[in-house]
Design a protein around this motif. Sequence first.
Motif, PDB file in Angstrom:
ATOM      1  N   ARG A 267       0.337  -1.155  -0.068  1.00  0.00           N
ATOM      2  CA  ARG A 267      -0.209   0.147   0.030  1.00  0.00           C
ATOM      3  C   ARG A 267       0.858   1.364   0.134  1.00  0.00           C
ATOM      4  O   ARG A 267       0.477   2.252  -0.102  1.00  0.00           O
ATOM      5  N   LEU A 268       2.225   1.279   0.897  1.00  0.00           N
ATOM      6  CA  LEU A 268       2.556   2.661   0.840  1.00  0.00           C
ATOM      7  C   LEU A 268       3.424   2.670  -0.419  1.00  0.00           C
ATOM      8  O   LEU A 268       3.851   4.140  -0.936  1.00  0.00           O
ATOM      9  N   ILE A 269       4.025   1.796  -1.007  1.00  0.00           N
ATOM     10  CA  ILE A 269       3.958   1.785  -2.345  1.00  0.00           C
ATOM     11  C   ILE A 269       3.379   2.537  -3.412  1.00  0.00           C
ATOM     12  O   ILE A 269       3.287   3.697  -4.401  1.00  0.00           O
ATOM     13  N   GLY A 270       1.937   2.282  -3.456  1.00  0.00           N
ATOM     14  CA  GLY A 270       0.895   3.010  -4.255  1.00  0.00           C
ATOM     15  C   GLY A 270       0.920   4.212  -3.817  1.00  0.00           C
ATOM     16  O   GLY A 270       0.817   4.917  -4.356  1.00  0.00           O
ATOM     17  N   ALA A 271       0.850   5.058  -2.309  1.00  0.00           N
ATOM     18  CA  ALA A 271       0.847   5.763  -1.867  1.00  0.00           C
ATOM     19  C   ALA A 271       2.082   7.003  -2.556  1.00  0.00           C
ATOM     20  O   ALA A 271       1.667   7.329  -2.931  1.00  0.00           O
ATOM     21  N   ALA A 272       3.200   6.287  -2.522  1.00  0.00           N
ATOM     22  CA  ALA A 272       4.408   6.665  -3.031  1.00  0.00           C
ATOM     23  C   ALA A 272       4.461   7.031  -4.554  1.00  0.00           C
ATOM     24  O   ALA A 272       4.270   7.883  -4.925  1.00  0.00           O
ATOM     25  N   GLU A 273       3.494   6.218  -5.380  1.00  0.00           N
ATOM     26  CA  GLU A 273       3.422   5.897  -6.949  1.00  0.00           C
ATOM     27  C   GLU A 273       2.618   7.746  -7.356  1.00  0.00           C
ATOM     28  O   GLU A 273       2.502   8.339  -8.038  1.00  0.00           O
ATOM     29  N   ARG A 274       1.334   7.571  -6.108  1.00  0.00           N
ATOM     30  CA  ARG A 274       0.019   8.504  -6.788  1.00  0.00           C
ATOM     31  C   ARG A 274       0.885   9.840  -6.182  1.00  0.00           C
ATOM     32  O   ARG A 274       0.877  10.792  -6.671  1.00  0.00           O
ATOM     33  N   ALA A 275       1.630  10.510  -4.950  1.00  0.00           N
ATOM     34  CA  ALA A 275       2.328  11.333  -5.082  1.00  0.00           C
ATOM     35  C   ALA A 275       3.091  11.768  -6.214  1.00  0.00           C
ATOM     36  O   ALA A 275       3.238  12.233  -6.268  1.00  0.00           O
ATOM     37  N   LEU A 276       4.238  10.543  -6.319  1.00  0.00           N
ATOM     38  CA  LEU A 276       5.141  11.122  -7.998  1.00  0.00           C
ATOM     39  C   LEU A 276       4.365  11.953  -9.337  1.00  0.00           C
ATOM     40  O   LEU A 276       4.027  11.558  -9.374  1.00  0.00           O
ATOM     41  N   LEU A 348       7.693   8.179   2.538  1.00  0.00           N
ATOM     42  CA  LEU A 348       7.529   9.444   3.371  1.00  0.00           C
ATOM     43  C   LEU A 348       8.812  10.042   2.162  1.00  0.00           C
ATOM     44  O   LEU A 348       8.839  11.753   2.274  1.00  0.00           O
ATOM     45  N   ARG A 349       9.679   9.435   2.415  1.00  0.00           N
ATOM     46  CA  ARG A 349      11.006  10.427   1.085  1.00  0.00           C
ATOM     47  C   ARG A 349       9.915  11.260  -0.083  1.00  0.00           C
ATOM     48  O   ARG A 349       9.719  12.736  -0.657  1.00  0.00           O
ATOM     49  N   VAL A 350       9.412  10.269  -0.614  1.00  0.00           N
ATOM     50  CA  VAL A 350       8.707  10.173  -2.410  1.00  0.00           C
ATOM     51  C   VAL A 350       7.294  11.556  -1.962  1.00  0.00           C
ATOM     52  O   VAL A 350       7.224  12.537  -2.825  1.00  0.00           O
ATOM     53  N   ILE A 351       6.702  11.523  -0.830  1.00  0.00           N
ATOM     54  CA  ILE A 351       5.426  11.877  -0.515  1.00  0.00           C
ATOM     55  C   ILE A 351       5.887  13.270  -0.278  1.00  0.00           C
ATOM     56  O   ILE A 351       5.631  14.143  -0.267  1.00  0.00           O
ATOM     57  N   ASP A 352       6.686  13.080   0.975  1.00  0.00           N
ATOM     58  CA  ASP A 352       8.032  14.746   1.028  1.00  0.00           C
ATOM     59  C   ASP A 352       8.198  15.357  -0.229  1.00  0.00           C
ATOM     60  O   ASP A 352       7.786  16.478  -0.126  1.00  0.00           O
ATOM     61  N   ARG A 353       8.838  14.680  -1.201  1.00  0.00           N
ATOM     62  CA  ARG A 353       8.880  15.799  -2.151  1.00  0.00           C
ATOM     63  C   ARG A 353       7.857  16.504  -2.562  1.00  0.00           C
ATOM     64  O   ARG A 353       8.173  17.057  -3.300  1.00  0.00           O
ATOM     65  N   ALA A 354       6.632  15.637  -2.937  1.00  0.00           N
ATOM     66  CA  ALA A 354       5.632  16.103  -3.752  1.00  0.00           C
ATOM     67  C   ALA A 354       4.920  17.461  -2.515  1.00  0.00           C
ATOM     68  O   ALA A 354       5.044  18.272  -3.580  1.00  0.00           O
ATOM     69  N   ILE A 355       5.019  17.357  -1.470  1.00  0.00           N
ATOM     70  CA  ILE A 355       5.059  18.309  -1.025  1.00  0.00           C
ATOM     71  C   ILE A 355       5.574  19.249  -1.372  1.00  0.00           C
ATOM     72  O   ILE A 355       5.096  20.564  -0.893  1.00  0.00           O
ATOM     73  N   GLN A 356       6.171  19.645  -0.584  1.00  0.00           N
ATOM     74  CA  GLN A 356       7.423  20.067  -1.377  1.00  0.00           C
ATOM     75  C   GLN A 356       7.124  21.309  -2.536  1.00  0.00           C
ATOM     76  O   GLN A 356       7.501  22.519  -2.862  1.00  0.00           O
ATOM     77  N   ALA A 357       6.889  20.052  -3.903  1.00  0.00           N
ATOM     78  CA  ALA A 357       6.135  20.818  -4.711  1.00  0.00           C
ATOM     79  C   ALA A 357       5.144  21.567  -5.167  1.00  0.00           C
ATOM     80  O   ALA A 357       5.409  22.611  -5.954  1.00  0.00           O
ATOM     81  N   PHE A 358       4.783  21.010  -3.995  1.00  0.00           N
ATOM     82  CA  PHE A 358       2.920  21.439  -4.211  1.00  0.00           C
ATOM     83  C   PHE A 358       2.992  22.740  -3.039  1.00  0.00           C
ATOM     84  O   PHE A 358       2.151  24.144  -3.008  1.00  0.00           O
ATOM     85  N   GLY A 359       4.327  23.121  -2.547  1.00  0.00           N
ATOM     86  CA  GLY A 359       4.189  24.468  -1.495  1.00  0.00           C
ATOM     87  C   GLY A 359       3.205  24.504  -0.644  1.00  0.00           C
ATOM     88  O   GLY A 359       2.929  23.020  -0.077  1.00  0.00           O
ATOM     89  N   GLY A 360       2.313  25.304  -0.380  1.00  0.00           N
ATOM     90  CA  GLY A 360       1.151  25.644   1.057  1.00  0.00           C
ATOM     91  C   GLY A 360      -0.115  24.545   0.495  1.00  0.00           C
ATOM     92  O   GLY A 360      -0.064  23.731   1.949  1.00  0.00           O
TER      93      GLY A 360
END
Length: 410
Positions: A267-276, A348-360
Amino acid sequence: MNFSYSEKTKALIEKLTGFMEAYVYPNEKVFEEQLAAQKDRWSEVPPIIDELKEKAQEQGLWNLFLPDSELGAGLTNLEYAPLCEIMGRSPIGPEIFNCNAPDTGNMEVLVRYGTEKQKKQWLEPLLQGKIRSCFAMTEPDVASSDATNIEASIVRDGDEYVLNGRKWWTSGAGDPRCKIAIFMGKNDPNAPRYEQQSMILVPLDTPGVKIERMLSVFGFDHAPHGHAEITFENVRVPVENIIWGEGKGFAIAQGRLGPGRIHHCMRLIGAAERALEQMCIRAQERTTFGKVLADQGVVREWIAESRIDIEQARLLTLKAAYMMDTVGNKEAKTEIAMIKVVAPGMALRVIDRAIQAFGGAGVSQDFNLAAQWASSRTLRLADGPDEVHRNQIARLELRKYASKEMVKQS
Protein backbone atom coordinates in the motif's frame (compact mmCIF):
# COMPACT_ATOMS: atom_id res chain seq x y z
CA MET A 1 12.61 -15.31 -9.94
CA ASN A 2 9.82 -14.43 -12.31
CA PHE A 3 7.80 -11.36 -11.33
CA SER A 4 5.62 -11.38 -14.43
CA TYR A 5 1.94 -10.91 -13.64
CA SER A 6 -0.41 -13.78 -14.42
CA GLU A 7 -3.27 -13.26 -16.85
CA LYS A 8 -5.66 -13.36 -13.89
CA THR A 9 -3.71 -10.58 -12.18
CA LYS A 10 -3.53 -8.48 -15.35
CA ALA A 11 -7.30 -8.67 -15.73
CA LEU A 12 -7.81 -7.69 -12.09
CA ILE A 13 -5.31 -4.80 -12.41
CA GLU A 14 -7.29 -3.39 -15.33
CA LYS A 15 -10.61 -3.88 -13.58
CA LEU A 16 -9.40 -2.46 -10.26
CA THR A 17 -7.72 0.54 -11.89
CA GLY A 18 -10.92 1.33 -13.75
CA PHE A 19 -12.93 1.11 -10.54
CA MET A 20 -10.53 3.41 -8.68
CA GLU A 21 -10.68 6.01 -11.45
CA ALA A 22 -14.45 5.83 -11.85
CA TYR A 23 -15.54 5.63 -8.23
CA VAL A 24 -12.84 5.90 -5.56
CA TYR A 25 -10.73 8.96 -6.46
CA PRO A 26 -13.78 11.13 -7.34
CA ASN A 27 -15.39 10.27 -3.99
CA GLU A 28 -12.48 10.97 -1.65
CA LYS A 29 -13.75 14.53 -1.21
CA VAL A 30 -17.31 13.26 -0.83
CA PHE A 31 -16.15 11.05 2.05
CA GLU A 32 -14.51 14.02 3.79
CA GLU A 33 -17.54 16.25 3.23
CA GLN A 34 -19.96 13.65 4.56
CA LEU A 35 -17.74 13.02 7.58
CA ALA A 36 -17.49 16.76 8.32
CA ALA A 37 -21.28 17.12 8.08
CA GLN A 38 -21.90 14.57 10.83
CA LYS A 39 -22.58 15.83 14.35
CA ASP A 40 -20.38 13.06 15.76
CA ARG A 41 -17.50 11.82 13.63
CA TRP A 42 -17.60 8.48 15.49
CA SER A 43 -21.33 7.77 15.45
CA GLU A 44 -21.77 6.72 11.85
CA VAL A 45 -19.87 5.93 8.68
CA PRO A 46 -20.20 8.28 5.68
CA PRO A 47 -22.80 6.67 3.36
CA ILE A 48 -20.45 6.79 0.37
CA ILE A 49 -18.38 3.98 1.89
CA ASP A 50 -21.22 1.46 1.88
CA GLU A 51 -22.27 2.58 -1.60
CA LEU A 52 -18.78 1.93 -2.97
CA LYS A 53 -18.40 -1.34 -1.06
CA GLU A 54 -21.62 -2.60 -2.61
CA LYS A 55 -20.36 -1.69 -6.10
CA ALA A 56 -17.00 -3.39 -5.47
CA GLN A 57 -18.68 -6.55 -4.23
CA GLU A 58 -20.97 -6.62 -7.24
CA GLN A 59 -17.93 -6.42 -9.54
CA GLY A 60 -16.09 -9.24 -7.76
CA LEU A 61 -13.41 -6.92 -6.36
CA TRP A 62 -13.80 -8.30 -2.86
CA ASN A 63 -11.54 -10.04 -0.29
CA LEU A 64 -8.73 -10.04 -2.83
CA PHE A 65 -6.15 -10.50 -0.06
CA LEU A 66 -7.20 -14.02 0.93
CA PRO A 67 -5.32 -16.81 -0.86
CA ASP A 68 -8.16 -19.23 -0.09
CA SER A 69 -10.12 -19.46 -3.34
CA GLU A 70 -13.36 -20.32 -1.54
CA LEU A 71 -13.22 -17.31 0.77
CA GLY A 72 -11.14 -14.88 -1.27
CA ALA A 73 -9.75 -14.40 -4.75
CA GLY A 74 -7.30 -17.30 -4.54
CA LEU A 75 -4.30 -15.08 -5.31
CA THR A 76 -0.72 -15.68 -4.25
CA ASN A 77 1.17 -12.91 -2.43
CA LEU A 78 2.94 -12.09 -5.69
CA GLU A 79 -0.34 -11.86 -7.59
CA TYR A 80 -1.93 -9.72 -4.89
CA ALA A 81 0.99 -7.24 -4.67
CA PRO A 82 0.06 -4.94 -7.60
CA LEU A 83 -3.61 -4.96 -6.56
CA CYS A 84 -2.82 -4.00 -2.98
CA GLU A 85 -0.57 -1.25 -4.36
CA ILE A 86 -3.43 0.17 -6.43
CA MET A 87 -5.76 0.17 -3.43
CA GLY A 88 -3.11 1.92 -1.34
CA ARG A 89 -3.18 4.92 -3.67
CA SER A 90 -6.26 6.16 -1.81
CA PRO A 91 -6.78 6.52 1.95
CA ILE A 92 -10.28 5.07 1.55
CA GLY A 93 -9.29 2.49 -1.07
CA PRO A 94 -8.55 -0.66 0.97
CA GLU A 95 -11.83 -0.60 2.89
CA ILE A 96 -13.88 -0.33 -0.31
CA PHE A 97 -12.64 -3.79 -1.32
CA ASN A 98 -12.71 -5.30 2.21
CA CYS A 99 -8.92 -5.41 2.13
CA ASN A 100 -8.25 -3.05 5.03
CA ALA A 101 -6.18 -3.53 8.17
CA PRO A 102 -6.64 -4.68 10.86
CA ASP A 103 -9.57 -6.71 9.48
CA THR A 104 -7.37 -8.52 6.95
CA GLY A 105 -5.01 -9.75 9.66
CA ASN A 106 -7.86 -10.72 11.96
CA MET A 107 -9.60 -12.63 9.18
CA GLU A 108 -6.39 -14.46 8.38
CA VAL A 109 -6.06 -15.44 12.06
CA LEU A 110 -9.58 -16.82 12.10
CA VAL A 111 -9.08 -18.66 8.81
CA ARG A 112 -5.89 -20.30 10.09
CA TYR A 113 -6.60 -20.86 13.76
CA GLY A 114 -10.30 -20.28 14.44
CA THR A 115 -12.77 -23.00 15.43
CA GLU A 116 -15.80 -23.62 13.25
CA LYS A 117 -17.96 -21.77 15.75
CA GLN A 118 -15.59 -18.77 15.82
CA LYS A 119 -15.57 -18.69 12.03
CA LYS A 120 -19.34 -18.82 11.84
CA GLN A 121 -19.84 -16.09 14.44
CA TRP A 122 -17.08 -13.67 13.48
CA LEU A 123 -15.26 -14.60 10.27
CA GLU A 124 -18.34 -14.81 8.07
CA PRO A 125 -19.67 -11.30 8.86
CA LEU A 126 -16.13 -9.91 8.47
CA LEU A 127 -15.80 -11.54 5.06
CA GLN A 128 -19.16 -10.07 4.08
CA GLY A 129 -18.10 -6.60 5.27
CA LYS A 130 -21.03 -6.42 7.69
CA ILE A 131 -18.88 -5.76 10.75
CA ARG A 132 -15.36 -4.58 11.52
CA SER A 133 -12.78 -5.67 14.07
CA CYS A 134 -9.73 -4.51 16.02
CA PHE A 135 -6.52 -6.00 17.38
CA ALA A 136 -5.64 -5.20 21.01
CA MET A 137 -1.95 -5.94 21.56
CA THR A 138 0.05 -2.73 22.14
CA GLU A 139 0.13 -1.36 25.69
CA PRO A 140 1.03 2.16 26.91
CA ASP A 141 2.97 1.01 29.97
CA VAL A 142 5.47 -1.33 28.29
CA ALA A 143 7.68 -1.32 25.19
CA SER A 144 5.32 -3.34 23.04
CA SER A 145 7.79 -3.70 20.18
CA ASP A 146 8.81 -6.75 22.25
CA ALA A 147 5.54 -8.69 22.49
CA THR A 148 6.87 -10.71 25.41
CA ASN A 149 6.61 -7.50 27.48
CA ILE A 150 2.82 -7.58 27.31
CA GLU A 151 1.39 -7.35 30.83
CA ALA A 152 -2.35 -7.68 30.23
CA SER A 153 -3.62 -10.84 31.90
CA ILE A 154 -5.83 -13.73 30.82
CA VAL A 155 -6.82 -15.88 33.82
CA ARG A 156 -9.04 -18.91 33.63
CA ASP A 157 -11.93 -19.08 36.07
CA GLY A 158 -14.04 -22.16 35.48
CA ASP A 159 -15.70 -21.95 32.07
CA GLU A 160 -14.54 -18.36 31.55
CA TYR A 161 -11.39 -16.32 31.14
CA VAL A 162 -11.04 -13.08 33.08
CA LEU A 163 -9.16 -10.32 31.22
CA ASN A 164 -7.47 -7.28 32.70
CA GLY A 165 -5.23 -4.75 30.99
CA ARG A 166 -4.84 -1.42 29.27
CA LYS A 167 -4.30 -1.30 25.50
CA TRP A 168 -3.77 1.50 23.02
CA TRP A 169 -3.35 2.04 19.29
CA THR A 170 -6.20 -0.42 18.92
CA SER A 171 -6.96 0.68 15.39
CA GLY A 172 -10.57 0.45 14.25
CA ALA A 173 -12.11 0.33 17.72
CA GLY A 174 -13.75 3.72 17.21
CA ASP A 175 -15.79 2.49 14.26
CA PRO A 176 -19.46 1.96 15.13
CA ARG A 177 -19.31 -1.25 13.08
CA CYS A 178 -16.44 -2.66 15.17
CA LYS A 179 -17.93 -5.59 17.08
CA ILE A 180 -15.02 -7.85 17.99
CA ALA A 181 -11.46 -7.50 19.29
CA ILE A 182 -8.62 -9.99 19.28
CA PHE A 183 -7.01 -9.44 22.68
CA MET A 184 -3.44 -10.54 23.46
CA GLY A 185 -2.40 -11.12 27.04
CA LYS A 186 -0.39 -13.37 29.34
CA ASN A 187 -2.08 -16.47 30.66
CA ASP A 188 1.02 -18.06 32.24
CA PRO A 189 3.92 -15.74 33.26
CA ASN A 190 5.93 -18.80 34.37
CA ALA A 191 5.84 -20.62 31.02
CA PRO A 192 8.73 -20.43 28.52
CA ARG A 193 9.13 -16.87 27.22
CA TYR A 194 7.32 -17.39 23.92
CA GLU A 195 4.56 -19.55 25.36
CA GLN A 196 3.23 -17.16 28.01
CA GLN A 197 0.82 -15.27 25.76
CA SER A 198 -2.58 -16.15 24.39
CA MET A 199 -5.08 -14.51 22.05
CA ILE A 200 -8.77 -14.45 22.74
CA LEU A 201 -11.90 -13.05 21.07
CA VAL A 202 -13.64 -10.27 23.01
CA PRO A 203 -16.94 -8.75 21.82
CA LEU A 204 -16.63 -4.98 22.36
CA ASP A 205 -19.99 -4.83 24.14
CA THR A 206 -18.73 -7.18 26.89
CA PRO A 207 -19.04 -5.61 30.39
CA GLY A 208 -15.71 -4.19 31.53
CA VAL A 209 -14.54 -3.09 28.07
CA LYS A 210 -14.22 0.69 27.98
CA ILE A 211 -12.88 2.95 25.24
CA GLU A 212 -11.05 5.64 27.20
CA ARG A 213 -10.13 7.93 24.31
CA MET A 214 -9.32 8.10 20.62
CA LEU A 215 -5.72 8.92 19.71
CA SER A 216 -4.68 11.23 16.90
CA VAL A 217 -1.82 10.74 14.45
CA PHE A 218 -0.06 14.07 13.75
CA GLY A 219 -3.45 15.70 14.37
CA PHE A 220 -5.46 13.29 12.17
CA ASP A 221 -8.10 11.35 14.09
CA HIS A 222 -8.83 8.94 11.21
CA ALA A 223 -12.53 8.94 12.11
CA PRO A 224 -14.65 6.91 12.04
CA HIS A 225 -11.96 4.19 12.10
CA GLY A 226 -9.56 5.71 14.60
CA HIS A 227 -7.07 4.38 17.12
CA ALA A 228 -8.36 3.71 20.62
CA GLU A 229 -7.00 3.45 24.11
CA ILE A 230 -9.08 0.77 25.82
CA THR A 231 -9.25 -0.62 29.35
CA PHE A 232 -10.28 -4.19 30.05
CA GLU A 233 -11.40 -4.53 33.67
CA ASN A 234 -12.46 -7.98 34.88
CA VAL A 235 -13.80 -8.76 31.42
CA ARG A 236 -15.30 -12.24 31.30
CA VAL A 237 -15.50 -14.24 28.08
CA PRO A 238 -16.22 -17.94 27.52
CA VAL A 239 -13.33 -20.41 27.39
CA GLU A 240 -14.38 -21.25 23.82
CA ASN A 241 -13.25 -17.75 22.76
CA ILE A 242 -9.55 -18.67 23.06
CA ILE A 243 -7.84 -18.83 19.67
CA TRP A 244 -5.92 -22.07 18.93
CA GLY A 245 -5.06 -22.66 22.60
CA GLU A 246 -3.31 -21.28 25.66
CA GLY A 247 0.26 -20.19 25.07
CA LYS A 248 -0.19 -19.82 21.30
CA GLY A 249 -0.46 -16.03 21.24
CA PHE A 250 3.10 -15.26 20.22
CA ALA A 251 3.04 -17.86 17.44
CA ILE A 252 -0.26 -16.45 16.15
CA ALA A 253 1.17 -12.92 16.25
CA GLN A 254 4.13 -13.94 14.11
CA GLY A 255 1.87 -15.66 11.60
CA ARG A 256 -0.47 -12.67 11.53
CA LEU A 257 2.20 -10.02 11.14
CA GLY A 258 4.04 -11.57 8.18
CA PRO A 259 1.32 -10.96 5.56
CA GLY A 260 0.24 -7.77 7.33
CA ARG A 261 3.71 -6.28 7.10
CA ILE A 262 4.06 -6.90 3.38
CA HIS A 263 0.51 -5.63 2.71
CA HIS A 264 1.47 -2.35 4.40
CA CYS A 265 4.50 -2.15 2.12
CA MET A 266 2.41 -2.78 -0.98
CA ARG A 267 0.00 0.00 0.00
CA LEU A 268 2.90 2.36 0.74
CA ILE A 269 4.23 1.85 -2.77
CA GLY A 270 0.81 2.81 -4.11
CA ALA A 271 0.73 5.96 -1.97
CA ALA A 272 4.21 6.91 -3.16
CA GLU A 273 3.35 6.20 -6.79
CA ARG A 274 0.36 8.49 -6.61
CA ALA A 275 2.41 11.21 -4.90
CA LEU A 276 4.97 11.04 -7.72
CA GLU A 277 2.18 11.22 -10.27
CA GLN A 278 0.75 14.30 -8.56
CA MET A 279 4.19 15.89 -8.33
CA CYS A 280 4.83 15.41 -12.06
CA ILE A 281 1.48 16.92 -13.02
CA ARG A 282 1.92 19.84 -10.62
CA ALA A 283 5.48 20.48 -11.82
CA GLN A 284 4.26 20.94 -15.38
CA GLU A 285 1.43 23.28 -14.40
CA ARG A 286 3.18 25.73 -12.06
CA THR A 287 5.63 28.47 -12.97
CA THR A 288 8.27 30.06 -10.74
CA PHE A 289 11.14 32.41 -11.59
CA GLY A 290 10.17 32.35 -15.24
CA LYS A 291 10.18 28.55 -15.62
CA VAL A 292 7.71 25.77 -15.09
CA LEU A 293 8.71 23.74 -12.04
CA ALA A 294 9.46 20.75 -14.26
CA ASP A 295 12.35 22.69 -15.80
CA GLN A 296 13.95 23.46 -12.45
CA GLY A 297 16.93 21.18 -11.90
CA VAL A 298 16.11 20.44 -8.27
CA VAL A 299 12.58 19.38 -9.14
CA ARG A 300 13.90 17.01 -11.79
CA GLU A 301 16.19 15.57 -9.11
CA TRP A 302 13.14 14.99 -6.88
CA ILE A 303 11.29 13.24 -9.68
CA ALA A 304 14.23 11.06 -10.67
CA GLU A 305 15.08 10.08 -7.10
CA SER A 306 11.43 9.28 -6.42
CA ARG A 307 11.19 6.95 -9.41
CA ILE A 308 14.41 5.20 -8.32
CA ASP A 309 13.17 4.86 -4.74
CA ILE A 310 9.82 3.42 -5.78
CA GLU A 311 11.27 0.88 -8.21
CA GLN A 312 13.79 -0.38 -5.66
CA ALA A 313 11.11 -0.79 -3.01
CA ARG A 314 8.72 -2.48 -5.43
CA LEU A 315 11.34 -5.03 -6.52
CA LEU A 316 12.20 -5.91 -2.92
CA THR A 317 8.50 -6.23 -2.10
CA LEU A 318 7.96 -8.55 -5.05
CA LYS A 319 10.98 -10.64 -4.02
CA ALA A 320 9.61 -10.97 -0.49
CA ALA A 321 6.17 -11.90 -1.85
CA TYR A 322 7.73 -14.45 -4.21
CA MET A 323 9.65 -16.06 -1.36
CA MET A 324 6.58 -16.16 0.88
CA ASP A 325 4.81 -18.04 -1.91
CA THR A 326 7.65 -20.44 -2.73
CA VAL A 327 9.55 -21.14 0.50
CA GLY A 328 7.18 -19.83 3.18
CA ASN A 329 6.99 -16.88 5.53
CA LYS A 330 9.64 -18.24 7.90
CA GLU A 331 12.27 -18.52 5.17
CA ALA A 332 11.27 -15.10 3.85
CA LYS A 333 11.63 -13.37 7.22
CA THR A 334 14.78 -11.47 6.22
CA GLU A 335 13.15 -10.11 3.06
CA ILE A 336 9.97 -9.21 4.97
CA ALA A 337 12.04 -7.38 7.60
CA MET A 338 14.05 -5.54 4.93
CA ILE A 339 11.03 -4.31 3.02
CA LYS A 340 9.33 -3.28 6.26
CA VAL A 341 12.28 -0.94 6.85
CA VAL A 342 12.61 0.21 3.24
CA ALA A 343 9.01 0.91 2.22
CA PRO A 344 7.95 3.46 4.89
CA GLY A 345 11.18 5.43 4.48
CA MET A 346 10.76 5.41 0.72
CA ALA A 347 7.15 6.59 0.91
CA LEU A 348 8.04 9.37 3.34
CA ARG A 349 10.79 10.67 1.04
CA VAL A 350 8.62 10.59 -2.08
CA ILE A 351 5.58 12.15 -0.42
CA ASP A 352 7.75 14.81 1.22
CA ARG A 353 9.19 15.80 -2.18
CA ALA A 354 5.67 16.03 -3.57
CA ILE A 355 4.61 18.22 -0.65
CA GLN A 356 7.57 20.49 -1.36
CA ALA A 357 6.59 20.75 -5.02
CA PHE A 358 3.03 21.68 -4.02
CA GLY A 359 4.21 24.34 -1.58
CA GLY A 360 1.58 25.48 0.92
CA ALA A 361 -1.08 23.40 -0.81
CA GLY A 362 0.88 20.26 0.01
CA VAL A 363 0.32 20.58 3.74
CA SER A 364 -3.34 21.59 3.42
CA GLN A 365 -6.50 19.52 3.38
CA ASP A 366 -7.00 20.26 -0.32
CA PHE A 367 -4.74 17.36 -1.27
CA ASN A 368 -4.16 13.98 0.36
CA LEU A 369 -0.39 14.35 0.63
CA ALA A 370 -0.27 15.46 4.27
CA ALA A 371 -2.64 12.68 5.35
CA GLN A 372 -0.67 10.07 3.42
CA TRP A 373 2.61 11.31 4.92
CA ALA A 374 1.18 11.03 8.45
CA SER A 375 -0.12 7.51 7.81
CA SER A 376 3.18 6.45 6.26
CA ARG A 377 5.13 7.75 9.25
CA THR A 378 3.18 5.51 11.62
CA LEU A 379 4.38 2.49 9.67
CA ARG A 380 7.94 3.01 10.85
CA LEU A 381 6.47 1.90 14.19
CA ALA A 382 3.48 -0.33 13.43
CA ASP A 383 4.18 -4.06 13.04
CA GLY A 384 7.53 -3.50 14.72
CA PRO A 385 9.76 -0.41 14.63
CA ASP A 386 12.59 -0.07 12.11
CA GLU A 387 15.17 -0.76 14.80
CA VAL A 388 13.70 -4.17 15.65
CA HIS A 389 13.69 -5.21 12.00
CA ARG A 390 17.25 -3.94 11.47
CA ASN A 391 18.38 -5.91 14.51
CA GLN A 392 16.78 -9.06 13.11
CA ILE A 393 18.36 -8.51 9.69
CA ALA A 394 21.81 -8.03 11.25
CA ARG A 395 21.38 -11.08 13.49
CA LEU A 396 20.43 -13.29 10.55
CA GLU A 397 23.30 -11.87 8.47
CA LEU A 398 25.85 -12.50 11.24
CA ARG A 399 24.58 -16.05 11.66
CA LYS A 400 25.72 -16.85 8.11
CA TYR A 401 29.33 -16.25 9.11
CA ALA A 402 29.31 -17.46 12.72
CA SER A 403 31.22 -20.65 11.93
CA LYS A 404 33.73 -19.10 9.54
CA GLU A 405 37.17 -17.96 10.60
CA MET A 406 38.61 -14.75 9.27
CA VAL A 407 41.51 -15.36 6.90
CA LYS A 408 44.57 -13.86 8.49
CA GLN A 409 46.69 -11.77 6.21
CA SER A 410 50.39 -11.40 6.78
